[in-house]
Design a protein around this motif. Structure first.
Motif, PDB file in Angstrom:
ATOM      1  N   MET A   1      29.115 -96.033   1.692  1.00 52.10           N
ATOM      2  CA  MET A   1      28.213 -96.479   2.685  1.00 52.10           C
ATOM      3  C   MET A   1      28.826 -96.756   4.011  1.00 52.10           C
ATOM      4  O   MET A   1      29.896 -96.778   4.377  1.00 52.10           O
ATOM      5  CB  MET A   1      27.621 -97.891   2.477  1.00 52.10           C
ATOM      6  N   THR A   2      27.796 -96.231   5.231  1.00 52.85           N
ATOM      7  CA  THR A   2      28.183 -96.416   6.364  1.00 52.85           C
ATOM      8  C   THR A   2      27.353 -97.424   7.052  1.00 52.85           C
ATOM      9  O   THR A   2      26.455 -97.688   6.617  1.00 52.85           O
ATOM     10  CB  THR A   2      27.977 -95.137   7.057  1.00 52.85           C
ATOM     11  N   GLU A   3      27.846 -97.609   8.364  1.00 52.59           N
ATOM     12  CA  GLU A   3      27.116 -98.564   9.142  1.00 52.59           C
ATOM     13  C   GLU A   3      25.641 -98.251   9.144  1.00 52.59           C
ATOM     14  O   GLU A   3      24.931 -98.858   9.760  1.00 52.59           O
ATOM     15  CB  GLU A   3      27.784 -98.925  10.374  1.00 52.59           C
ATOM     16  N   ALA A   4      25.587 -96.727   9.324  1.00 52.07           N
ATOM     17  CA  ALA A   4      24.155 -96.276   9.694  1.00 52.07           C
ATOM     18  C   ALA A   4      23.284 -96.623   8.461  1.00 52.07           C
ATOM     19  O   ALA A   4      22.050 -96.588   8.737  1.00 52.07           O
ATOM     20  CB  ALA A   4      24.187 -94.642   9.806  1.00 52.07           C
ATOM     21  N   ASP A   5      23.840 -96.819   7.368  1.00 55.72           N
ATOM     22  CA  ASP A   5      22.797 -97.450   6.158  1.00 55.72           C
ATOM     23  C   ASP A   5      22.557 -98.937   6.196  1.00 55.72           C
ATOM     24  O   ASP A   5      21.500 -99.155   5.726  1.00 55.72           O
ATOM     25  CB  ASP A   5      23.577 -97.480   4.875  1.00 55.72           C
ATOM     26  N   ASP A   6      23.083 -99.736   7.300  1.00 55.04           N
ATOM     27  CA  ASP A   6      22.667-100.930   7.494  1.00 55.04           C
ATOM     28  C   ASP A   6      21.455-100.968   8.533  1.00 55.04           C
ATOM     29  O   ASP A   6      21.402-100.028   9.360  1.00 55.04           O
ATOM     30  CB  ASP A   6      23.906-101.685   8.232  1.00 55.04           C
ATOM     31  N   PHE A   7      20.687-102.170   8.442  1.00 60.80           N
ATOM     32  CA  PHE A   7      19.281-102.039   9.358  1.00 60.80           C
ATOM     33  C   PHE A   7      18.913-103.308   9.263  1.00 60.80           C
ATOM     34  O   PHE A   7      19.326-104.229   8.597  1.00 60.80           O
ATOM     35  CB  PHE A   7      18.292-101.159   8.765  1.00 60.80           C
ATOM     36  N   ILE A   8      18.258-103.658  10.277  1.00 58.58           N
ATOM     37  CA  ILE A   8      17.430-104.860  10.539  1.00 58.58           C
ATOM     38  C   ILE A   8      15.940-104.644  10.129  1.00 58.58           C
ATOM     39  O   ILE A   8      15.451-103.824  10.596  1.00 58.58           O
ATOM     40  CB  ILE A   8      17.276-105.289  12.106  1.00 58.58           C
ATOM     41  N   CYS A   9      15.585-105.583   9.286  1.00 54.55           N
ATOM     42  CA  CYS A   9      14.270-105.590   8.520  1.00 54.55           C
ATOM     43  C   CYS A   9      13.121-105.602   9.686  1.00 54.55           C
ATOM     44  O   CYS A   9      13.525-106.735  10.676  1.00 54.55           O
ATOM     45  CB  CYS A   9      13.984-106.450   7.755  1.00 54.55           C
ATOM     46  N   VAL A  16      20.129-106.202   7.055  1.00 54.98           N
ATOM     47  CA  VAL A  16      20.219-105.833   5.590  1.00 54.98           C
ATOM     48  C   VAL A  16      21.734-104.695   5.585  1.00 54.98           C
ATOM     49  O   VAL A  16      21.594-103.850   6.263  1.00 54.98           O
ATOM     50  CB  VAL A  16      19.021-105.039   5.113  1.00 54.98           C
ATOM     51  N   SER A  17      22.469-105.040   4.774  1.00 52.77           N
ATOM     52  CA  SER A  17      23.525-104.223   4.411  1.00 52.77           C
ATOM     53  C   SER A  17      23.283-103.138   3.387  1.00 52.77           C
ATOM     54  O   SER A  17      22.381-103.175   2.538  1.00 52.77           O
ATOM     55  CB  SER A  17      24.606-105.235   3.952  1.00 52.77           C
ATOM     56  N   GLY A  18      23.798-101.727   3.665  1.00 52.45           N
ATOM     57  CA  GLY A  18      23.831-100.650   2.958  1.00 52.45           C
ATOM     58  C   GLY A  18      24.535-101.066   1.325  1.00 52.45           C
ATOM     59  O   GLY A  18      24.161-100.111   0.668  1.00 52.45           O
ATOM     60  N   LEU A  19      25.033-102.013   1.439  1.00 49.96           N
ATOM     61  CA  LEU A  19      25.848-102.332   0.307  1.00 49.96           C
ATOM     62  C   LEU A  19      25.095-103.442  -0.436  1.00 49.96           C
ATOM     63  O   LEU A  19      25.659-103.903  -1.685  1.00 49.96           O
ATOM     64  CB  LEU A  19      27.222-102.655   0.463  1.00 49.96           C
ATOM     65  N   ALA A  20      24.107-103.878   0.053  1.00 50.05           N
ATOM     66  CA  ALA A  20      23.146-104.895  -0.678  1.00 50.05           C
ATOM     67  C   ALA A  20      22.716-104.504  -2.081  1.00 50.05           C
ATOM     68  O   ALA A  20      22.873-103.315  -2.452  1.00 50.05           O
ATOM     69  CB  ALA A  20      21.918-105.173   0.253  1.00 50.05           C
ATOM     70  N   TRP A  21      22.184-105.510  -2.715  1.00 48.84           N
ATOM     71  CA  TRP A  21      21.786-105.275  -4.134  1.00 48.84           C
ATOM     72  C   TRP A  21      20.634-103.818  -3.881  1.00 48.84           C
ATOM     73  O   TRP A  21      20.147-103.662  -3.014  1.00 48.84           O
ATOM     74  CB  TRP A  21      21.110-106.286  -5.118  1.00 48.84           C
ATOM     75  N   GLY A  22      20.670-103.259  -5.179  1.00 45.84           N
ATOM     76  CA  GLY A  22      19.661-102.314  -5.228  1.00 45.84           C
ATOM     77  C   GLY A  22      20.021-100.931  -4.222  1.00 45.84           C
ATOM     78  O   GLY A  22      19.280-100.480  -3.493  1.00 45.84           O
ATOM     79  N   THR A  23      21.306-100.491  -4.169  1.00 46.91           N
ATOM     80  CA  THR A  23      21.713 -99.520  -3.283  1.00 46.91           C
ATOM     81  C   THR A  23      20.857 -98.120  -3.461  1.00 46.91           C
ATOM     82  O   THR A  23      20.921 -97.334  -2.625  1.00 46.91           O
ATOM     83  CB  THR A  23      23.179 -99.209  -3.376  1.00 46.91           C
ATOM     84  N   LYS A  24      20.227 -98.054  -4.723  1.00 50.24           N
ATOM     85  CA  LYS A  24      19.301 -96.854  -4.781  1.00 50.24           C
ATOM     86  C   LYS A  24      18.340 -97.050  -3.991  1.00 50.24           C
ATOM     87  O   LYS A  24      17.334 -96.116  -3.787  1.00 50.24           O
ATOM     88  CB  LYS A  24      19.043 -96.658  -6.175  1.00 50.24           C
ATOM     89  N   HIS A  25      17.865 -98.252  -3.651  1.00 47.86           N
ATOM     90  CA  HIS A  25      16.636 -98.752  -2.745  1.00 47.86           C
ATOM     91  C   HIS A  25      17.034 -99.248  -1.284  1.00 47.86           C
ATOM     92  O   HIS A  25      16.820-100.182  -1.057  1.00 47.86           O
ATOM     93  CB  HIS A  25      15.945 -99.753  -3.470  1.00 47.86           C
ATOM     94  N   ARG A  26      18.065 -98.510  -0.649  1.00 50.82           N
ATOM     95  CA  ARG A  26      18.657 -98.854   0.596  1.00 50.82           C
ATOM     96  C   ARG A  26      17.706 -99.131   1.673  1.00 50.82           C
ATOM     97  O   ARG A  26      18.259 -99.799   2.747  1.00 50.82           O
ATOM     98  CB  ARG A  26      19.711 -97.832   1.115  1.00 50.82           C
ATOM     99  N   ASN A  27      16.516 -98.621   1.600  1.00 50.94           N
ATOM    100  CA  ASN A  27      15.600 -98.876   2.674  1.00 50.94           C
ATOM    101  C   ASN A  27      14.599-100.272   2.287  1.00 50.94           C
ATOM    102  O   ASN A  27      13.799-100.677   3.327  1.00 50.94           O
ATOM    103  CB  ASN A  27      14.535 -97.932   3.027  1.00 50.94           C
ATOM    104  N   HIS A  28      14.760-100.991   1.174  1.00 55.16           N
ATOM    105  CA  HIS A  28      14.253-102.052   0.962  1.00 55.16           C
ATOM    106  C   HIS A  28      14.903-103.319   1.440  1.00 55.16           C
ATOM    107  O   HIS A  28      16.010-103.681   1.351  1.00 55.16           O
ATOM    108  CB  HIS A  28      13.995-102.403  -0.366  1.00 55.16           C
TER     109      HIS A  28
END
Length: 62
Positions: A1-9, A16-28
């Motif tokens: 994962m990259t920092e680009a996958d991290d986002f603010i809801c 929200v970290s790109g490494l959070a649970w459900g990495t197949k649902h990185r946009n949730h």
């Protein structure tokens, strides 16, 4: 994962970290269950609108 996958809801403002649970649902967001619209086709991450999608259901493990 990259920092680009991290986002603010955009709904609750939580990071929200790109490494959070459900990495197949990185946009949730795991906090409020809202998500970003990022796919034109599942998994392609090609949509540029990044619009807000409301949660429509909650699934709970028994």
């Amino acid at each position: 994962m990259t920092e680009a996958d991290d986002f603010i809801c955009v709904h609750c403002g939580m990071p929200v970290s790109g490494l959070a649970w459900g990495t197949k649902h990185r946009n949730h967001c795991p906090h409020c269950l809202y998500s970003r619209h990022v796919d034109m086709r599942p998994g392609d991450r090609a949509c540029l609108c990044k619009g807000t999608m409301q949660p429509i259901a909650l699934w709970q493990k028994a």
